[in-house]
Design a protein around this motif. Structure first.
Motif, PDB file in Angstrom:
ATOM      1  N   LEU A 195      12.533  -0.995  -3.511  1.00 54.51           N
ATOM      2  CA  LEU A 195      11.788  -2.240  -3.739  1.00 54.51           C
ATOM      3  C   LEU A 195      11.448  -2.930  -2.419  1.00 54.51           C
ATOM      4  N   LEU A 196      12.432  -2.991  -1.552  1.00 54.65           N
ATOM      5  CA  LEU A 196      12.211  -3.659  -0.265  1.00 54.65           C
ATOM      6  C   LEU A 196      11.147  -2.926   0.549  1.00 54.65           C
ATOM      7  N   LEU A 197      11.238  -1.585   0.552  1.00 54.44           N
ATOM      8  CA  LEU A 197      10.285  -0.824   1.351  1.00 54.44           C
ATOM      9  C   LEU A 197       8.875  -0.918   0.762  1.00 54.44           C
ATOM     10  N   THR A 198       8.793  -0.925  -0.565  1.00 56.85           N
ATOM     11  CA  THR A 198       7.471  -1.067  -1.195  1.00 56.85           C
ATOM     12  C   THR A 198       6.889  -2.439  -0.849  1.00 56.85           C
ATOM     13  N   TYR A 199       7.738  -3.441  -0.923  1.00 55.08           N
ATOM     14  CA  TYR A 199       7.301  -4.800  -0.571  1.00 55.08           C
ATOM     15  C   TYR A 199       6.804  -4.811   0.873  1.00 55.08           C
ATOM     16  N   SER A 200       7.571  -4.146   1.750  1.00 52.36           N
ATOM     17  CA  SER A 200       7.209  -4.127   3.172  1.00 52.36           C
ATOM     18  C   SER A 200       5.855  -3.448   3.365  1.00 52.36           C
ATOM     19  N   MET A 201       5.615  -2.374   2.621  1.00 54.00           N
ATOM     20  CA  MET A 201       4.323  -1.684   2.757  1.00 54.00           C
ATOM     21  C   MET A 201       3.191  -2.594   2.285  1.00 54.00           C
ATOM     22  N   ALA A 202       3.465  -3.324   1.204  1.00 57.17           N
ATOM     23  CA  ALA A 202       2.463  -4.273   0.714  1.00 57.17           C
ATOM     24  C   ALA A 202       2.164  -5.316   1.785  1.00 57.17           C
ATOM     25  N   TRP A 203       3.223  -5.809   2.392  1.00 58.22           N
ATOM     26  CA  TRP A 203       3.076  -6.871   3.399  1.00 58.22           C
ATOM     27  C   TRP A 203       2.282  -6.366   4.607  1.00 58.22           C
ATOM     28  N   VAL A 204       2.624  -5.130   5.058  1.00 59.50           N
ATOM     29  CA  VAL A 204       1.916  -4.564   6.210  1.00 59.50           C
ATOM     30  C   VAL A 204       0.436  -4.395   5.865  1.00 59.50           C
ATOM     31  N   GLN A 261      -1.255  -7.725   5.965  1.00 55.62           N
ATOM     32  CA  GLN A 261      -1.492  -8.196   7.332  1.00 55.62           C
ATOM     33  C   GLN A 261      -2.746  -7.561   7.917  1.00 55.62           C
ATOM     34  N   GLN A 262      -3.016  -6.320   7.475  1.00 55.22           N
ATOM     35  CA  GLN A 262      -4.186  -5.625   7.999  1.00 55.22           C
ATOM     36  C   GLN A 262      -5.455  -5.966   7.233  1.00 55.22           C
ATOM     37  N   GLY A 263      -5.316  -6.758   6.191  1.00 57.23           N
ATOM     38  CA  GLY A 263      -6.481  -7.114   5.383  1.00 57.23           C
ATOM     39  C   GLY A 263      -6.857  -6.046   4.365  1.00 57.23           C
ATOM     40  N   ASP A 264      -5.939  -5.106   4.107  1.00 57.44           N
ATOM     41  CA  ASP A 264      -6.210  -4.044   3.137  1.00 57.44           C
ATOM     42  C   ASP A 264      -5.761  -4.525   1.749  1.00 57.44           C
ATOM     43  N   THR A 265      -6.623  -5.267   1.111  1.00 56.74           N
ATOM     44  CA  THR A 265      -6.273  -5.939  -0.143  1.00 56.74           C
ATOM     45  C   THR A 265      -5.872  -4.955  -1.242  1.00 56.74           C
ATOM     46  N   ASP A 266      -6.628  -3.903  -1.392  1.00 58.39           N
ATOM     47  CA  ASP A 266      -6.370  -2.978  -2.519  1.00 58.39           C
ATOM     48  C   ASP A 266      -4.993  -2.343  -2.415  1.00 58.39           C
ATOM     49  N   ARG A 267      -4.698  -1.853  -1.210  1.00 58.24           N
ATOM     50  CA  ARG A 267      -3.376  -1.205  -1.055  1.00 58.24           C
ATOM     51  C   ARG A 267      -2.254  -2.225  -1.230  1.00 58.24           C
ATOM     52  N   ALA A 268      -2.446  -3.363  -0.628  1.00 59.11           N
ATOM     53  CA  ALA A 268      -1.404  -4.398  -0.742  1.00 59.11           C
ATOM     54  C   ALA A 268      -1.181  -4.756  -2.203  1.00 59.11           C
ATOM     55  N   ARG A 269      -2.271  -4.924  -2.938  1.00 58.36           N
ATOM     56  CA  ARG A 269      -2.156  -5.296  -4.357  1.00 58.36           C
ATOM     57  C   ARG A 269      -1.372  -4.229  -5.129  1.00 58.36           C
ATOM     58  N   THR A 270      -1.721  -2.967  -4.858  1.00 61.05           N
ATOM     59  CA  THR A 270      -1.041  -1.870  -5.572  1.00 61.05           C
ATOM     60  C   THR A 270       0.463  -1.911  -5.317  1.00 61.05           C
ATOM     61  N   TYR A 271       0.822  -2.077  -4.063  1.00 55.72           N
ATOM     62  CA  TYR A 271       2.260  -2.100  -3.722  1.00 55.72           C
ATOM     63  C   TYR A 271       2.970  -3.295  -4.364  1.00 55.72           C
ATOM     64  N   TYR A 272       2.343  -4.487  -4.275  1.00 56.01           N
ATOM     65  CA  TYR A 272       2.990  -5.672  -4.862  1.00 56.01           C
ATOM     66  C   TYR A 272       3.161  -5.481  -6.371  1.00 56.01           C
ATOM     67  N   GLN A 273       2.138  -4.910  -6.991  1.00 59.05           N
ATOM     68  CA  GLN A 273       2.241  -4.704  -8.446  1.00 59.05           C
ATOM     69  C   GLN A 273       3.375  -3.745  -8.770  1.00 59.05           C
ATOM     70  N   ARG A 274       3.556  -2.787  -7.872  1.00 54.56           N
ATOM     71  CA  ARG A 274       4.658  -1.831  -8.080  1.00 54.56           C
ATOM     72  C   ARG A 274       6.010  -2.562  -7.988  1.00 54.56           C
ATOM     73  N   VAL A 275       6.127  -3.459  -7.019  1.00 46.17           N
ATOM     74  CA  VAL A 275       7.369  -4.250  -6.886  1.00 46.17           C
ATOM     75  C   VAL A 275       7.594  -5.065  -8.157  1.00 46.17           C
ATOM     76  N   LEU A 276       6.512  -5.705  -8.609  1.00 41.38           N
ATOM     77  CA  LEU A 276       6.650  -6.618  -9.753  1.00 41.38           C
ATOM     78  C   LEU A 276       6.935  -5.896 -11.066  1.00 41.38           C
ATOM     79  N   LYS A 277       6.598  -4.634 -11.099  1.00 43.80           N
ATOM     80  CA  LYS A 277       6.908  -3.861 -12.309  1.00 43.80           C
ATOM     81  C   LYS A 277       8.423  -3.786 -12.486  1.00 43.80           C
ATOM     82  N   GLU A 278       9.118  -3.656 -11.347  1.00 48.40           N
ATOM     83  CA  GLU A 278      10.586  -3.529 -11.431  1.00 48.40           C
ATOM     84  C   GLU A 278      11.297  -4.871 -11.233  1.00 48.40           C
TER      85      GLU A 278
END
Lengths: 321, 663
Positions: free
Chosen positions: B76-85, B88-105
């Motif tokens: 969970l922490l690593l997925t969150y970190s990937m979302a955050w990174v 930071q880069q402005g990659d909305t789609d990837r960030a959204r996917t990762y955050y949604q993955r965190v929120l699923k669990e």
């Protein structure tokens, strides 16, 4: 707060020689970004050396010279910690630095004294830069004459007690009367906007090369841009007021990648701040040089500097937020 | 809370391990720790814009995490970190996917909901963002204030100021120590030119002690808008008082006042500020209530001090203060200014002025060559003091008695002169001040303990000066006990010696000497076992040594002893538990910074030995207001009322449930 720069098109100028026209998403007016400052790279906060000295006879009579030194060291550390927690636009340290904040625990001069020996005790603050005192003030009251159980005991207890005064620092006073004299940054990038009708440049924004998230500067803060321009009668200094806006995030982040996330501000063109700006605006862009940016009023954000929560504060680490 | 929630999730899984082919508990801990380290490194790399390296680090760590259930925190922490990174880069789609993955669990993880909401705002999906923040506020109550603040920011940016204001109010309620939401509330009102300001006025009064800077902005908004509700008089008054306290009121300060607003009182202020030293200046509006008179006294006090600092002109300063004291012509003028729930600032200003003027006369005899001016001040103090005595306002009378005592003591007037009033001497006033302090301690509403060793010693000195050696001896003992209360052992020793020389009571002297010796031994690192057998002097209240004093000394000795035994873990822990239980069960008042240091050390020792995390490490050391949880009272110099030290509920529960091991 983070207030993206939007609704503009910008023309970025890295040097007088090379300029390129860049367009951002919402586009309206042409803007000229002048790299008038010297440094381009990421700059960190200004380091300020903090010293603390006890100069009240009550303490020096009660404690030995060695004990007074121990108190001074402990209080110095407590003050450094408190300043770093509460005044985040500068970095405070005990180490030698060109900028110095000297705090002295002393009796106030006659004002505020009680009858006889009991007197108001104050923190005198003095700011110096490169050994030159630029300001000093004696308005920070530590204890009024009416305190009757502040008996001195051990150096540790005395230091703790003095340290309690730093739980909530008088930030408006400290910044207004002292720290506003220390440059937040010696450089800044001026963003010039070209007016459509007369093709004359006008400063639209000022970018300070320090991440806004490190400065934690909220609405209501005020910066002062100290600059100089070559006028008809030689170099003329001018100081203008800048209103900080948070992180510099142009609609197209590829425009000025090295400045994205830095603190940016806009000229305060509300009267009476607009008069110096009118002077600066009348100068040609390449004749203006930045001498420094200062914080005149500081309103800290005490709920987290960036709205985006970092992984270490996500609550997923087992360490809480 | 988060830790507890995680433990609740992970513990059953850990306990079920290791079965066939499953991970051992140590391995789970190792992998989760590795995940944390990788996330931290990625954060550092991202700060340097080394995005690729950050991502590579996170991906590698995720592989090492594994897919087993117990390593879910790591993933969970690593997925969150990937979302955050990605964010930071402005990659909305990837960030959204990762955050949604965190929120699923972890569906109520406020941080992920917040960051995703910010992404959605940037992508133009405001309604989605709003729903995410609302979910965060409901699902993550511990940080609801922070998420409400963010939702408020969103509304504010979209000019929905009423909605923003509502969220900022939630944030302010949930974050009682934070100034930012309060500043936002004021800013919201600034942006709503037609908004009703009544609620802001009420809130601003409540903010004043903790957030003077924001309160001043609020008052100034109300003034600029020409606030006309019934509390507008109070606004003008508090605004001027607040500036007097922290800054300086000048004619420029009043420039923001709109034309036609409070013309009478503002006009008077302008006239006064033109020449604050003008003798015989008379207020009109400002004279009509005790609170307003208090405001003028605060203004005069601050103005006079500033004048003296800037011009060193004692004559003009005296003129400023004399004129101000003349405004209080009758003793009841300040009376209703005293709200019993708050310190009487008007009275403090009045006494401050009085004391300063007396001091000015003392240092500049030419200002009062015949002493008649000082006599007049003293007479006025006596007159106004009577009213507070009849009301039983012991805080006020203590201040009066102390002021008078010092004026007399510094002039060597211990007993009244033959032709004067019976109370016109330092001894009478010192005794009265100590009596007042004692009443405040025994008042169930206040229970405010003040040791006051210096006043006690001064009274003893007065008895010596007037040849009352028996009283002096007893008073020196009382001063010695007070010095023990404030941890001033050297001063305690000196006053004990003086008591002994004057033939003090042998029993009391012996008992205090035993306590002093024990405490001096502790200073040298020799531990003491507190028990009726080993330290009987701590269990025998007699004469002036009462049970309350013995409780306070027992606390100090027990904690110092527990700390000095730190090498001997079991015995130190036993004593620390006993000291903690004793302090909380007996509600021992903490006295001064010495006891605050003791309490912190005691908690720290107990935390270390019970593996209790320090959840209050960023909380203030003490608070002025009574906290919602359990607390101990603290007396500290500089505060006219008791402060409170809040107990850490988690630690308290553990300690109170544990029985001290046998030594």
């Amino acid at each position: 707060m983070w207030s993206p720069v939007r609704g503009i098109s910008v023309r970025a100028s890295r040097s007088a020689a090379g300029r390129c026209l860049l367009r951002a998403a919402f586009v309206c007016l042409p803007i000229l970004i002048g790299s008038l400052a010297v440094a381009q790279g990421l700059q960190s906060k200004t380091d300020v050396q903090v010293t603390f000295r006890v100069a009240t006879q009550r303490y020096t009579d009660h404690f030995s010279a060695d004990e007074v030194r121990r108190i001074e060291q402990a209080v110095q550390q407590a003050l450094v910690d408190a300043l770093n927690r509460q005044v985040t636009f500068l970095s405070f340290t005990r180490d030698d630095q060109p900028s110095r904040l000297a705090v002295v625990l002393k009796y106030s001069d006659f004002a505020g004294t009680g009858a006889g020996a009991r007197r108001d005790t104050i923190f005198r603050i003095e700011v110096s830069i490169l050994g030159q005192v630029v300001t000093s003030n004696e308005d920070w009251l530590y204890k009024g004459w009416t305190q009757f159980y502040d008996v001195l005991s051990t150096p540790e207890i005395a230091a703790t007690e003095i340290g309690l005064a730093f739980a909530k620092l008088p930030i408006d006073h400290l910044v207004g009367k002292g720290l506003s004299h220390i440059p937040l940054s010696p450089t800044a990038h001026l963003v010039w906007r070209k007016a459509t009708q007369d093709n004359v440049g006008r400063v639209a924004a000022v970018v300070i090369p320090i991440p806004a998230s490190q400065l934690c500067m909220d609405d209501g803060s005020r910066l002062a841009l100290s600059s100089q321009f070559s006028g008809d009668f030689g170099q003329q200094p001018v100081e203008t007021v800048v209103v900080p806006q948070g992180e510099f995030r142009p609609a197209d982040p590829s425009l000025l990648p090295q400045d994205v996330g830095h603190l940016f501000g806009i000229p305060s063109r509300a009267s009476p701040d607009d008069q110096p700006w009118a002077v600066l605006d009348s100068a040609a862009e390449d004749k203006v040089s930045v001498k420094g940016i200062f914080v005149r009023e500081y309103k800290p954000i005490d709920t987290g500097c960036s709205p985006v929560i970092q992984p270490s504060n996500s609550g997923l680490t087992g360490g809480g937020q | 809370m988060r830790i507890m929630r995680l433990l609740v999730c992970v513990l059953p899984l850990l306990l079920a391990l290791p079965a066939r082919g499953q991970l051992s508990a140590e391995e789970v801990i190792r992998r989760n720790s590795q995940g944390q380290a990788a996330a931290a490194t990625a954060q550092v790399l991202a700060a340097k814009s080394q995005w690729k390296e950050a991502e590579a680090k996170l991906q590698e760590a995720e592989r090492q995490c594994g897919t087993e259930a117990p390593t879910q925190p790591c993933r969970l922490l690593l997925t969150y970190s990937m979302a955050w990174v990605a964010q930071q880069q402005g990659d909305t789609d990837r960030a959204r996917t990762y955050y949604q993955r965190v929120l699923k669990e972890a569906p109520s993880n406020g941080a992920a909901l917040n960051n995703l909401a910010l992404l959605e705002v940037a992508a133009g999906h405001g309604t989605t963002a709003e729903a995410l923040w609302t979910r965060a506020i409901d699902g993550d109550p511990q940080h609801a204030g922070q998420w409400a603040l963010q939702l408020g920011e969103y509304y504010s940016r979209n000019a929905r100021y009423s909605d923003a204001l509502r969220q900022y109010q939630v944030a302010a309620n949930r974050l009682p120590d934070a100034e930012t939401p309060r500043r936002r509330i004021v800013e919201s009102y600034v942006r709503m030119p037609d908004g009703a300001l009544n609620e802001l006025a009420t809130q601003a009064f409540a903010w004043e002690p903790l957030f003077p800077s924001t309160t001043r902005i609020a008052y100034e908004l109300l003034v600029k808008r020409g606030f006309a509700e019934p509390s507008s008089d109070q606004i003008l008054l508090r605004w001027i008082s607040l500036i007097s306290e922290h800054d300086r009121v000048t004619e420029a300060t009043l420039a923001i006042v709109p034309e036609g607003w409070k013309t009478g009182p503002v006009g008077e202020l302008r006239s006064y500020l033109k020449d604050p030293t003008a003798p015989g200046f008379q207020w009109g509006w400002w004279r009509q209530s005790p609170a307003r008179i208090s405001g003028t006294l605060e203004l005069a006090s601050a103005t006079g001090k500033q004048l003296l600092r800037e011009t060193r002109d004692a004559t003009r300063t005296a003129s400023c203060w004399e004129s101000a004291l003349n405004w209080v012509s009758t003793p009841d003028m300040l009376m209703d200014a005293h709200n019993s729930d708050a310190p009487n600032t008007g009275l403090s200003s009045f006494l401050d002025l009085t004391q300063n003027l007396a001091s000015l006369y003392y240092h500049y005899p030419s200002l009062d060559p015949t002493g008649r001016k000082l006599d007049r001040i003293v007479r006025s103090l006596f007159e106004s003091k009577g009213m507070y005595i009849s009301r039983g306002d012991w805080e006020a009378t203590q201040n009066y008695h102390t002021t008078l005592a010092l004026i007399y003591a510094d002039r060597g007037i211990w007993n009244p002169k033959s032709d004067t009033f019976y109370a016109a001497g330092a001894i009478f006033q010192l005794r009265a001040a100590l009596d007042d302090a004692n009443r405040r301690f025994h008042d169930p509403q206040q229970k405010f303990f003040q040791p006051l060793p210096e006043l006690k010693e001064k009274l003893a000195e007065g008895y010596v000066q007037t040849n009352q050696s028996q009283r002096a001896a007893a008073q020196y003992l009382s001063a010695a006990a007070a010095y023990l209360d404030v941890d001033a052992l050297d001063a305690a020793q000196k006053t004990l010696s003086k008591a002994r020389e004057l033939g003090s009571s042998p029993e009391t002297t012996r008992q205090l000497t035993n306590i002093l010796d024990t405490r001096q031994k502790l200073l040298r690192g020799t531990p003491v076992e507190v028990s009726p057998e080993k330290t009987p002097w701590l269990f025998q209240p007699a004469g002036p040594i009462d049970q309350e004093f013995l409780k306070r000394q027992t606390f100090k000795i027990s904690v110092d002893s527990a700390i000095s035994r730190a090498g001997d873990t079991e015995s130190a822990q036993a004593q620390a538990i006993k000291a903690y239980q004793f302090a909380t069960q007996q509600q021992v008042p903490l006295v001064g910074a010495g006891d605050l240091v003791r309490w912190r050390r005691l908690e720290s020792q107990l935390r270390a030995n019970t593996n209790t995390p320090d959840v209050r490490r960023h909380a203030p050391a003490f608070s002025e207001a009574k906290p919602s949880g359990k607390s101990l009272q603290l007396t500290i110099p500089g505060h006219s009322r008791a402060a409170q030290v809040e107990l850490d509920p988690q630690l308290s529960k553990k300690v109170m449930l544990s029985s001290a091991p046998q030594q």
